[in-house]
Write a protein that holds these residues in place. Structure first.
Motif, mmCIF file in Angstrom:
data_model
loop_
_atom_site.group_PDB
_atom_site.id
_atom_site.type_symbol
_atom_site.label_atom_id
_atom_site.label_comp_id
_atom_site.label_asym_id
_atom_site.label_seq_id
_atom_site.Cartn_x
_atom_site.Cartn_y
_atom_site.Cartn_z
ATOM 1 N N PHE A 1 0.110 -0.831 4.586
ATOM 2 C CA PHE A 1 -1.339 -0.096 4.686
ATOM 3 C C PHE A 1 -2.084 -0.920 3.927
ATOM 4 O O PHE A 1 -3.584 -1.055 4.450
ATOM 5 C CB PHE A 1 -0.960 1.408 3.819
ATOM 6 C CG PHE A 1 -2.204 2.203 3.718
ATOM 7 C CD1 PHE A 1 -2.937 2.372 2.443
ATOM 8 C CD2 PHE A 1 -2.948 2.743 5.049
ATOM 9 C CE1 PHE A 1 -4.211 2.973 2.406
ATOM 10 C CE2 PHE A 1 -4.077 3.187 4.991
ATOM 11 C CZ PHE A 1 -4.592 3.682 3.611
ATOM 12 N N MET B 1 3.955 0.468 8.192
ATOM 13 C CA MET B 1 3.631 1.972 7.775
ATOM 14 C C MET B 1 4.553 2.987 8.182
ATOM 15 O O MET B 1 4.846 3.816 7.285
ATOM 16 C CB MET B 1 2.115 2.149 8.138
ATOM 17 C CG MET B 1 1.252 1.419 7.081
ATOM 18 S SD MET B 1 -0.496 1.851 7.958
ATOM 19 C CE MET B 1 -0.563 3.725 7.433
ATOM 20 N N SER B 2 4.807 3.179 9.273
ATOM 21 C CA SER B 2 5.898 4.356 9.847
ATOM 22 C C SER B 2 6.883 4.537 9.181
ATOM 23 O O SER B 2 7.785 5.561 9.121
ATOM 24 C CB SER B 2 5.800 4.325 11.340
ATOM 25 O OG SER B 2 6.822 3.443 11.474
ATOM 26 N N HIS B 3 7.480 3.321 8.550
ATOM 27 C CA HIS B 3 8.580 3.238 7.595
ATOM 28 C C HIS B 3 8.364 3.372 6.211
ATOM 29 O O HIS B 3 9.272 3.260 5.544
ATOM 30 C CB HIS B 3 9.322 2.050 7.868
ATOM 31 C CG HIS B 3 10.020 1.976 9.408
ATOM 32 N ND1 HIS B 3 10.628 2.623 9.893
ATOM 33 C CD2 HIS B 3 9.693 0.777 10.257
ATOM 34 C CE1 HIS B 3 10.950 2.489 11.230
ATOM 35 N NE2 HIS B 3 10.308 1.408 11.531
ATOM 36 N N GLY B 4 7.031 3.912 5.984
ATOM 37 C CA GLY B 4 6.939 4.076 4.642
ATOM 38 C C GLY B 4 6.394 3.000 3.886
ATOM 39 O O GLY B 4 6.212 2.971 2.541
ATOM 40 N N ASP B 5 6.056 1.900 4.222
ATOM 41 C CA ASP B 5 5.565 0.620 3.671
ATOM 42 C C ASP B 5 3.978 0.600 3.225
ATOM 43 O O ASP B 5 3.185 0.432 4.356
ATOM 44 C CB ASP B 5 5.723 -0.375 4.457
ATOM 45 C CG ASP B 5 5.556 -1.917 4.031
ATOM 46 O OD1 ASP B 5 6.035 -2.959 4.379
ATOM 47 O OD2 ASP B 5 4.847 -1.973 3.052
ATOM 48 N N ASN B 6 3.819 1.022 2.058
ATOM 49 C CA ASN B 6 2.412 1.189 1.457
ATOM 50 C C ASN B 6 1.833 -0.358 1.481
ATOM 51 O O ASN B 6 0.478 -0.300 1.450
ATOM 52 C CB ASN B 6 2.401 1.885 0.244
ATOM 53 C CG ASN B 6 1.426 2.722 -0.011
ATOM 54 O OD1 ASN B 6 0.766 3.340 1.197
ATOM 55 N ND2 ASN B 6 0.910 2.960 -1.117
ATOM 56 N N LYS C 1 -3.345 7.271 7.263
ATOM 57 C CA LYS C 1 -1.841 7.253 6.467
ATOM 58 C C LYS C 1 -1.176 8.466 7.001
ATOM 59 O O LYS C 1 0.010 8.474 7.363
ATOM 60 C CB LYS C 1 -2.274 7.017 5.095
ATOM 61 C CG LYS C 1 -0.994 6.411 4.197
ATOM 62 C CD LYS C 1 -1.668 6.751 2.840
ATOM 63 C CE LYS C 1 -1.501 5.311 2.253
ATOM 64 N NZ LYS C 1 -1.542 5.212 0.765
ATOM 65 N N LEU C 2 -1.852 9.673 6.958
ATOM 66 C CA LEU C 2 -1.100 10.742 7.194
ATOM 67 C C LEU C 2 -0.935 10.880 8.490
ATOM 68 O O LEU C 2 -0.084 11.777 8.848
ATOM 69 C CB LEU C 2 -2.078 11.927 6.740
ATOM 70 C CG LEU C 2 -2.211 12.116 4.973
ATOM 71 C CD1 LEU C 2 -3.301 13.308 4.470
ATOM 72 C CD2 LEU C 2 -0.922 11.743 4.184
ATOM 73 N N ILE D 1 3.045 7.672 2.088
ATOM 74 C CA ILE D 1 3.061 7.762 3.731
ATOM 75 C C ILE D 1 3.847 8.661 4.354
ATOM 76 O O ILE D 1 5.235 8.558 3.617
ATOM 77 C CB ILE D 1 3.272 6.387 4.435
ATOM 78 C CG1 ILE D 1 2.299 5.462 3.705
ATOM 79 C CG2 ILE D 1 3.363 6.503 5.866
ATOM 80 C CD1 ILE D 1 2.421 4.010 4.356
ATOM 81 N N PRO D 2 3.824 9.521 4.913
ATOM 82 C CA PRO D 2 4.571 10.863 5.067
ATOM 83 C C PRO D 2 5.750 10.360 6.344
ATOM 84 O O PRO D 2 5.330 10.012 7.460
ATOM 85 C CB PRO D 2 3.887 12.018 5.871
ATOM 86 C CG PRO D 2 2.775 11.478 6.063
ATOM 87 C CD PRO D 2 2.492 10.066 5.473
ATOM 88 N N VAL D 3 6.958 9.757 6.003
ATOM 89 C CA VAL D 3 7.956 9.312 6.893
ATOM 90 C C VAL D 3 8.537 10.328 7.459
ATOM 91 O O VAL D 3 8.713 11.487 6.945
ATOM 92 C CB VAL D 3 8.980 8.591 5.952
ATOM 93 C CG1 VAL D 3 10.045 8.018 6.862
ATOM 94 C CG2 VAL D 3 8.376 7.126 5.087
ATOM 95 N N TYR E 1 -5.657 -2.258 5.800
ATOM 96 C CA TYR E 1 -6.915 -1.861 5.312
ATOM 97 C C TYR E 1 -7.730 -3.507 5.174
ATOM 98 O O TYR E 1 -8.881 -3.323 5.599
ATOM 99 C CB TYR E 1 -6.987 -1.273 3.844
ATOM 100 C CG TYR E 1 -8.382 -1.082 3.382
ATOM 101 C CD1 TYR E 1 -8.863 -1.910 2.230
ATOM 102 C CD2 TYR E 1 -9.150 -0.209 3.884
ATOM 103 C CE1 TYR E 1 -10.159 -1.898 2.037
ATOM 104 C CE2 TYR E 1 -10.388 0.086 3.342
ATOM 105 C CZ TYR E 1 -10.779 -1.006 2.290
ATOM 106 O OH TYR E 1 -12.213 -0.540 1.903
#
Lengths: 458, 171
Positions: free
Chosen positions: B21, B13-18, B58-59, A28-30, B25
């Motif tokens: 995500f 998710m915005s903090h990179g928490d996959n 995600k992107l 995820i692009p932070v 889903y």
């Protein structure tokens, strides 16, 4: 008897696919302008935009369809094919009613725009003039048109039905109106060209009748990067990725990140050495109870509570050092392999060498030490995993697609942010006289707008 | 579908928490799949489009404004993807060659199959948004850009048609 609603939910449950590995694993692009790093805010580098430029093979013509003074409606059955060239170059096809039916990139810069969510949908179905204003304005927002100076130009080309020249004239006027209202001096060159020339400008492999070229543009993959991958070997795809994403984009981010964090790198090199020293001491200590797996992590795993005396104190010291490392860099070292990898990286390119290299950082340097640099970046946490992921060349076509999309998405976001102030700066609209003086000055200096265009682009 | 929970997951998710995500889903896959299918009418294309939609989510997480309607944002991405594919005249050949896990099909006579046969596109979307996304009729009307009364009457009509068709299949 189950209700139809529950039956529907059950049926969908059975057929909904799982996510592919490429999607699951895509990071995820932070927002990497600032990143929390164990409590410390690290300003990551993005002072200048990454310019992803197309390869020189396809210089695209792109035409912009501009709002016209006259209501021009092409006759049914006519097809117009335009190329609009700013630097991002796109090809636009309209139907006989003047509505856009297809748009595709002619170079990678245009991929940045067209890959963004909803953009293509916003172009298709619009009238030609609406579409071209929309597209040109987007390019300006992303900094592809220099709003701060007086040295920008765009070229619009058209080929099609017998009213093509009339449409082009109106396009020219509409573009001029757009720029004068925005208060920016941008020269607009418009040309009605032969289908052979348009084929070159539109990135069509060979000249066809206009209708066939339009079909080809309509049916081909939207993004230039995707078309480059079609039928290519994985080596060719990796080479393209290397050229467009790494060389013309990420290497600047890497170099600037390293330069901006030089003190952090220095501290990290010292910390890694200290950790390694403790690691070695633990490994070779006479009180180490392990027979074979004598490193810190294995010892803790198997003997953690049973350790005593001086050796136990040494283990505690390593505990504290690792906790501090994680706090300082936001990176947790969890195995001897990870620690040794970092040690090897600093052994291959010492901090002193790195400082010297950064003075003359280049893509070639980056490639030569890419493994070590990636490891150093990873162990210091100065760039997020999403960027590290992009630094690795793709192994499969699917991975290439996912990485390319991620790189384009990042480029779009960063450009939007970087150029927001310049784009939205208040400006007085230009008078007709001042704009015409601007064009006259160009023609006087260069001979013609065509020569000015050639001068800018070569 | 709990809209607040979706928003929370998008924030994570915005903090990179996959992992967030992954959870997103699981919570939204049925709704996204059905929504896409109401446009694409084809399981193969819908399954491919799903991969692309979630990759886009995600992107594009940086473009989502927190506290606004997360499920509507996801649906917009799905709608854009569906329209993108519909605009192509040839067989859809997804640009990204993202490997799609093993495919399956839907049985004839299933609720999904019957919905596809007896309901119009709009009716399908209304049913999906109400049943799978938990949208109220007013919210669906905003989403589809039509009056609330229209949504209500279409929904009632859709249910009647669906029930009738299901009865006929069972007989």
């Amino acid at each position: 008897m189950k209700s139809w609603k529950n039956r529907l939910k059950d049926e969908i449950d059975k057929i909904v696919p799982e996510l592919s590995d490429e999607v699951k694993n895509a990071p995820i692009p932070v927002n990497y302008e600032t990143m929390d790093n164990g409590g410390n805010t690290v300003a990551l580098i993005r002072k200048k935009p990454v310019i992803i430029t197309a390869t020189a093979i396809f210089l695209a013509l792109l035409c912009a369809i501009i709002a016209c003074i006259y209501i021009f409606k092409p006759k049914n059955g006519d097809i117009f094919m335009f190329t609009v060239e700013i630097n991002p170059a796109v090809c636009i096809v309209t139907d006989g009613d003047g509505k856009v039916t297809g748009v595709s990139s002619v170079n990678v810069d245009a991929d940045v725009i067209l890959s963004a969510d909803g953009i293509k949908q916003n172009i298709i179905g619009k009238t030609a003039d609406e579409a071209i204003v929309f597209y040109t304005d987007l390019a300006a927002r992303l900094g592809y048109i220099d709003f701060s100076g007086c040295d920008s130009a765009m070229r619009v080309s058209v080929c099609g039905g017998k009213d093509a020249q009339k449409l082009l004239n109106k396009t020219h006027i509409a573009l001029k109106d757009y720029f004068t209202n925005k208060g920016v001096f941008v020269a607009v060159l418009t040309e009605s060209v032969s289908k052979d020339e348009l084929a070159v400008r539109g990135g069509v492999p060979h000249a066809l009748p206009v209708a066939d070229m339009a079909d080809l543009v309509f049916n081909r993959k939207t993004l230039y990067a995707d078309r480059e991958a079609e039928g290519a070997s994985i080596e060719e795809i990796r080479a393209f990725y290397r050229e467009t994403v790494l060389k013309n984009g990420l290497v600047d981010i890497v170099g600037n990140s390293l330069k901006d964090n030089i003190e952090k790198l220095k501290a990290n090199a010292a910390d890694i050495q200290r950790l390694f020293g403790l690691y070695q001491e633990i490994y070779s200590h006479e009180d180490n109870p392990a027979m074979l797996l004598k490193d810190y992590w294995e010892v803790k795993k198997y003997y953690g509570d049973a350790l005593t005396g001086e050796f136990a104190l040494l283990i505690n010291e390593m505990d504290a050092a690792l906790i501090k490392y994680e706090a300082d860099y936001g990176v947790k070292i969890t195995s001897s392999a990870e620690l040794l990898e970092a040690v090897r990286s600093y052994a291959s390119i010492s901090f002193e060498q790195l400082s010297a290299f950064l003075e003359n950082f280049s893509f070639e340097l980056f490639e030569k030490f890419s493994a070590e640099l990636s490891e150093i970046i990873k162990i210091t946490g100065i760039l997020p995993d999403s960027v590290l992921w992009l630094l690795e060349l793709p192994e499969t076509v699917g991975e290439y697609s996912a990485k390319m999309l991620s790189a384009l998405s990042s480029e779009y976001a960063v450009r939007t942010e970087n150029y927001a102030n310049i784009y939205s700066m208040p400006r007085e609209p230009l008078t007709t006289e001042s704009y015409e003086s601007f064009i006259s000055a160009i023609e006087e200096k260069y001979g013609s707008l065509e020569d000015y265009w050639d001068n800018l682009k070569n | 579908m709990d809209k607040r929970q979706i928003d929370k997951l998008l924030v994570k998710m915005s903090h990179g928490d996959n992992a967030a995500f992954g959870e997103l889903y699981e919570r939204t896959k049925k709704g996204v799949f059905s929504f896409l299918y109401s446009y694409l009418k084809n399981y193969e294309n819908t399954e491919d489009a799903m991969q692309f939609v979630y990759l886009k989510i995600k992107l594009s997480i940086g473009q989502y404004k927190y506290g606004t309607n997360g499920s509507a944002w996801i649906l917009q991405i799905a709608k854009n993807q569906a329209l993108n594919e519909i605009n192509k005249s040839n067989r859809i050949d997804y640009s990204y060659n993202i490997a799609v896990p093993e495919r399956t099909t839907v049985d004839s006579g299933s609720v999904i199959d019957i919905m596809n046969k007896v309901l119009t596109d709009d009716e399908q979307r209304i049913v999906v948004l109400h049943v799978l996304w938990g949208y109220k009729h007013r919210e669906i009307a905003e989403q589809l850009g039509c009056p609330t009364g229209t949504v209500t009457s279409k929904y009632k009509r859709s249910i009647a048609k669906l029930k009738q068709a299901l009865r006929e299949v069972e007989e």
